[in-house]
Design a protein around this motif. Sequence first.
Motif, PDB file in Angstrom:
ATOM      1  N   GLY A 162      29.617  48.079  44.642  1.00 53.94           N
ATOM      2  CA  GLY A 162      29.017  47.598  43.414  1.00 53.94           C
ATOM      3  C   GLY A 162      29.521  46.188  43.136  1.00 53.94           C
ATOM      4  O   GLY A 162      30.168  45.565  43.976  1.00 53.94           O
ATOM      5  N   ILE A 163      29.227  45.693  41.957  1.00 53.70           N
ATOM      6  CA  ILE A 163      29.701  44.379  41.538  1.00 53.70           C
ATOM      7  C   ILE A 163      31.005  44.567  40.764  1.00 53.70           C
ATOM      8  O   ILE A 163      31.150  45.496  39.975  1.00 53.70           O
ATOM      9  CB  ILE A 163      28.661  43.681  40.654  1.00 53.70           C
ATOM     10  CG1 ILE A 163      27.365  43.453  41.436  1.00 53.70           C
ATOM     11  CG2 ILE A 163      29.190  42.349  40.141  1.00 53.70           C
ATOM     12  CD1 ILE A 163      26.258  42.849  40.603  1.00 53.70           C
ATOM     13  N   GLY A 164      31.944  43.675  40.999  1.00 53.89           N
ATOM     14  CA  GLY A 164      33.222  43.741  40.298  1.00 53.89           C
ATOM     15  C   GLY A 164      33.128  43.222  38.869  1.00 53.89           C
ATOM     16  O   GLY A 164      32.042  42.903  38.367  1.00 53.89           O
ATOM     17  N   ALA A 165      34.272  43.133  38.216  1.00 55.47           N
ATOM     18  CA  ALA A 165      34.341  42.608  36.844  1.00 55.47           C
ATOM     19  C   ALA A 165      34.224  41.095  36.891  1.00 55.47           C
ATOM     20  O   ALA A 165      35.185  40.357  36.643  1.00 55.47           O
ATOM     21  CB  ALA A 165      35.647  43.053  36.195  1.00 55.47           C
ATOM     22  N   VAL A 166      33.003  40.619  37.189  1.00 57.05           N
ATOM     23  CA  VAL A 166      32.806  39.185  37.413  1.00 57.05           C
ATOM     24  C   VAL A 166      33.149  38.363  36.178  1.00 57.05           C
ATOM     25  O   VAL A 166      33.523  37.193  36.277  1.00 57.05           O
ATOM     26  CB  VAL A 166      31.368  38.887  37.886  1.00 57.05           C
ATOM     27  CG1 VAL A 166      31.094  39.536  39.227  1.00 57.05           C
ATOM     28  CG2 VAL A 166      30.345  39.320  36.842  1.00 57.05           C
ATOM     29  N   GLY A 167      33.013  38.971  35.007  1.00 53.88           N
ATOM     30  CA  GLY A 167      33.318  38.255  33.779  1.00 53.88           C
ATOM     31  C   GLY A 167      34.787  37.954  33.592  1.00 53.88           C
ATOM     32  O   GLY A 167      35.154  37.179  32.696  1.00 53.88           O
ATOM     33  N   CYS A 168      35.639  38.549  34.424  1.00 50.91           N
ATOM     34  CA  CYS A 168      37.082  38.346  34.297  1.00 50.91           C
ATOM     35  C   CYS A 168      37.649  37.395  35.333  1.00 50.91           C
ATOM     36  O   CYS A 168      38.861  37.179  35.368  1.00 50.91           O
ATOM     37  CB  CYS A 168      37.814  39.687  34.384  1.00 50.91           C
ATOM     38  SG  CYS A 168      37.498  40.782  32.989  1.00 50.91           S
ATOM     39  N   CYS A 169      36.803  36.830  36.197  1.00 50.32           N
ATOM     40  CA  CYS A 169      37.333  35.901  37.182  1.00 50.32           C
ATOM     41  C   CYS A 169      37.654  34.570  36.495  1.00 50.32           C
ATOM     42  O   CYS A 169      37.115  34.263  35.425  1.00 50.32           O
ATOM     43  CB  CYS A 169      36.367  35.724  38.344  1.00 50.32           C
ATOM     44  SG  CYS A 169      34.826  34.921  37.929  1.00 50.32           S
ATOM     45  N   PRO A 170      38.544  33.772  37.055  1.00 44.50           N
ATOM     46  CA  PRO A 170      38.977  32.538  36.394  1.00 44.50           C
ATOM     47  C   PRO A 170      37.839  31.612  35.983  1.00 44.50           C
ATOM     48  O   PRO A 170      37.905  30.963  34.939  1.00 44.50           O
ATOM     49  CB  PRO A 170      39.886  31.887  37.446  1.00 44.50           C
ATOM     50  CG  PRO A 170      40.444  33.043  38.203  1.00 44.50           C
ATOM     51  CD  PRO A 170      39.319  34.041  38.289  1.00 44.50           C
ATOM     52  N   SER A 171      36.773  31.531  36.781  1.00 39.46           N
ATOM     53  CA  SER A 171      35.663  30.632  36.440  1.00 39.46           C
ATOM     54  C   SER A 171      35.021  31.022  35.116  1.00 39.46           C
ATOM     55  O   SER A 171      34.599  30.158  34.339  1.00 39.46           O
ATOM     56  CB  SER A 171      34.609  30.642  37.550  1.00 39.46           C
ATOM     57  OG  SER A 171      33.919  31.869  37.585  1.00 39.46           O
ATOM     58  N   GLN A 172      34.937  32.316  34.854  1.00 47.65           N
ATOM     59  CA  GLN A 172      34.332  32.796  33.613  1.00 47.65           C
ATOM     60  C   GLN A 172      35.304  32.696  32.440  1.00 47.65           C
ATOM     61  O   GLN A 172      34.928  32.318  31.332  1.00 47.65           O
ATOM     62  CB  GLN A 172      33.864  34.243  33.788  1.00 47.65           C
ATOM     63  CG  GLN A 172      32.805  34.419  34.860  1.00 47.65           C
ATOM     64  CD  GLN A 172      31.529  33.687  34.526  1.00 47.65           C
ATOM     65  OE1 GLN A 172      30.874  33.977  33.525  1.00 47.65           O
ATOM     66  NE2 GLN A 172      31.176  32.711  35.352  1.00 47.65           N
ATOM     67  N   ARG A 173      36.556  33.020  32.670  1.00 49.64           N
ATOM     68  CA  ARG A 173      37.559  32.899  31.607  1.00 49.64           C
ATOM     69  C   ARG A 173      37.691  31.452  31.141  1.00 49.64           C
ATOM     70  O   ARG A 173      37.925  31.180  29.962  1.00 49.64           O
ATOM     71  CB  ARG A 173      38.914  33.402  32.110  1.00 49.64           C
ATOM     72  CG  ARG A 173      39.027  34.923  32.270  1.00 49.64           C
ATOM     73  CD  ARG A 173      40.444  35.261  32.670  1.00 49.64           C
ATOM     74  NE  ARG A 173      40.661  36.661  32.989  1.00 49.64           N
ATOM     75  CZ  ARG A 173      41.032  37.592  32.100  1.00 49.64           C
ATOM     76  NH1 ARG A 173      41.198  37.254  30.839  1.00 49.64           N
ATOM     77  NH2 ARG A 173      41.241  38.839  32.487  1.00 49.64           N
ATOM     78  N   ASN A 174      37.562  30.531  32.057  1.00 47.65           N
ATOM     79  CA  ASN A 174      37.716  29.111  31.728  1.00 47.65           C
ATOM     80  C   ASN A 174      36.616  28.628  30.787  1.00 47.65           C
ATOM     81  O   ASN A 174      36.767  27.605  30.112  1.00 47.65           O
ATOM     82  CB  ASN A 174      37.718  28.274  33.011  1.00 47.65           C
ATOM     83  CG  ASN A 174      37.964  26.809  32.749  1.00 47.65           C
ATOM     84  OD1 ASN A 174      38.946  26.436  32.114  1.00 47.65           O
ATOM     85  ND2 ASN A 174      37.060  25.956  33.232  1.00 47.65           N
ATOM     86  N   GLN A 175      35.500  29.347  30.739  1.00 48.62           N
ATOM     87  CA  GLN A 175      34.392  28.955  29.878  1.00 48.62           C
ATOM     88  C   GLN A 175      34.536  29.509  28.467  1.00 48.62           C
ATOM     89  O   GLN A 175      33.737  29.186  27.572  1.00 48.62           O
ATOM     90  CB  GLN A 175      33.071  29.422  30.490  1.00 48.62           C
ATOM     91  CG  GLN A 175      32.767  28.785  31.834  1.00 48.62           C
ATOM     92  CD  GLN A 175      31.528  29.361  32.492  1.00 48.62           C
ATOM     93  OE1 GLN A 175      30.683  29.948  31.832  1.00 48.62           O
ATOM     94  NE2 GLN A 175      31.424  29.189  33.806  1.00 48.62           N
ATOM     95  N   THR A 176      35.519  30.382  28.268  1.00 50.06           N
ATOM     96  CA  THR A 176      35.745  30.984  26.955  1.00 50.06           C
ATOM     97  C   THR A 176      37.152  30.626  26.488  1.00 50.06           C
ATOM     98  O   THR A 176      37.682  29.590  26.820  1.00 50.06           O
ATOM     99  CB  THR A 176      35.563  32.512  27.025  1.00 50.06           C
ATOM    100  OG1 THR A 176      36.579  33.069  27.885  1.00 50.06           O
ATOM    101  CG2 THR A 176      34.201  32.879  27.596  1.00 50.06           C
ATOM    102  N   THR A 177      37.745  31.500  25.727  1.00 49.11           N
ATOM    103  CA  THR A 177      39.135  31.304  25.279  1.00 49.11           C
ATOM    104  C   THR A 177      40.080  32.048  26.201  1.00 49.11           C
ATOM    105  O   THR A 177      41.050  32.666  25.754  1.00 49.11           O
ATOM    106  CB  THR A 177      39.299  31.796  23.832  1.00 49.11           C
ATOM    107  OG1 THR A 177      38.903  33.174  23.757  1.00 49.11           O
ATOM    108  CG2 THR A 177      38.464  30.973  22.871  1.00 49.11           C
ATOM    109  N   GLU A 178      39.762  32.014  27.496  1.00 50.45           N
ATOM    110  CA  GLU A 178      40.534  32.664  28.546  1.00 50.45           C
ATOM    111  C   GLU A 178      40.379  34.185  28.533  1.00 50.45           C
ATOM    112  O   GLU A 178      41.107  34.890  29.228  1.00 50.45           O
ATOM    113  CB  GLU A 178      42.014  32.270  28.494  1.00 50.45           C
ATOM    114  CG  GLU A 178      42.248  30.788  28.679  1.00 50.45           C
ATOM    115  CD  GLU A 178      43.713  30.433  28.843  1.00 50.45           C
ATOM    116  OE1 GLU A 178      44.563  31.349  28.868  1.00 50.45           O
ATOM    117  OE2 GLU A 178      43.999  29.221  28.965  1.00 50.45           O
ATOM    118  N   GLU A 179      39.427  34.679  27.749  1.00 53.56           N
ATOM    119  CA  GLU A 179      39.130  36.106  27.762  1.00 53.56           C
ATOM    120  C   GLU A 179      37.964  36.363  28.720  1.00 53.56           C
ATOM    121  O   GLU A 179      37.249  35.446  29.120  1.00 53.56           O
ATOM    122  CB  GLU A 179      38.789  36.592  26.352  1.00 53.56           C
ATOM    123  CG  GLU A 179      39.917  36.433  25.356  1.00 53.56           C
ATOM    124  CD  GLU A 179      41.196  37.140  25.794  1.00 53.56           C
ATOM    125  OE1 GLU A 179      41.103  38.286  26.282  1.00 53.56           O
ATOM    126  OE2 GLU A 179      42.275  36.545  25.675  1.00 53.56           O
TER     127      GLU A 179
END
Length: 365
Positions: A224-241
Amino acid sequence: MAYNFSQMNSFFFFLLFVFCFNFSDAQKVPAMYVFGDSLVDVGNNNYLKISLAKADFRHNGIDFPGGTPTGRFSNGKNAADFIAEKVGFVASPPPYLSLVSKSSNSDAFPITGVSFASGGAGIFDGTDELFKQSIPLNRQVVHYTTVYDDLVQQLGSSAAQVHLSKSLFTVVIGSNDMFEFFKSDSDLAKRTTPQQYVDSMVLALKRVLKRMHYFGARKYVITGIGAVGCCPSQRNQTTEECNEEANTWSVKYNEGLKTMLQGLKSELKGMEYSYVDVYKVFARFIETPSTYGFTEVKSACCGLGNLKAQIPCVPISTYCFNRRNHVFWDLYHPTEAAARIFVDTVFYGTQPFAIPMNVNQLITA
């Protein structure tokens, strides 16, 4: 009595395969075929001239035997390498493009398997627009049919079918499709709903798996697909969450994939599969990192800027000295340590990490 020499030839090669083609006791399957994206690419993209999605430079490969970059998006080995080790191979199957670049003859393909995986690839064509060039899944299967034809020529049709029915077909795909949908400037979100999008992903993958079955595939390892929202590229676009919306729809896709596979098994004769839940495994890494020896779950090991995710892992980037305690190597990819633990978990693990059986059980099914 009249003899049909064509039938005799096929029968001879069938007997030759059954009785003479003895792989080592440690080798659990006769061959392994790998399809997917950068999570399992072992160097195909090195042979794509204009692709930007390459890992053929330092610091990639710093922990790989020899300490040099190989085209793996990792500090060392990736999931494909560890699955290959588990089934008894000395190394991963070689990248398809490395074989066709060496010879114009179809007999360049080893009987023990080939990797078609390509960094930037998706279930859909065109998910690599950011990186300009990859080998999408549909094209990977076209390449596989070339290898299939060569195998039939080498062994004969009957023996080739036996060979393939016992081989392992690993499919690791879908993350790039999800990244494409949730990127900030995506037009996809304007044209379709998230539910429609993940449904179309599942349907497109189903068509690919059926085509692979037509060309001999029987035993599938499908992630399946992993927790893509938690990879550094995605965290960097938010408040690191974590980007919870991306994670939510990754889970929705995974649920649809599991339902599809259950139905496909009853539809395709001889099909067996192990669905391995990347999301659940990596969610454990992030939620209880100390259990697995990790201390850093947000930041990449290699990169620059906030979370080392503002500039990717390139030669001018810095990298961490203790790669073992990081979950992520770069903006998107796990470290060798995380990949190793993931494969250990799904190869011998139980539900919910591997459904309806683990990879080891699939091999003997």
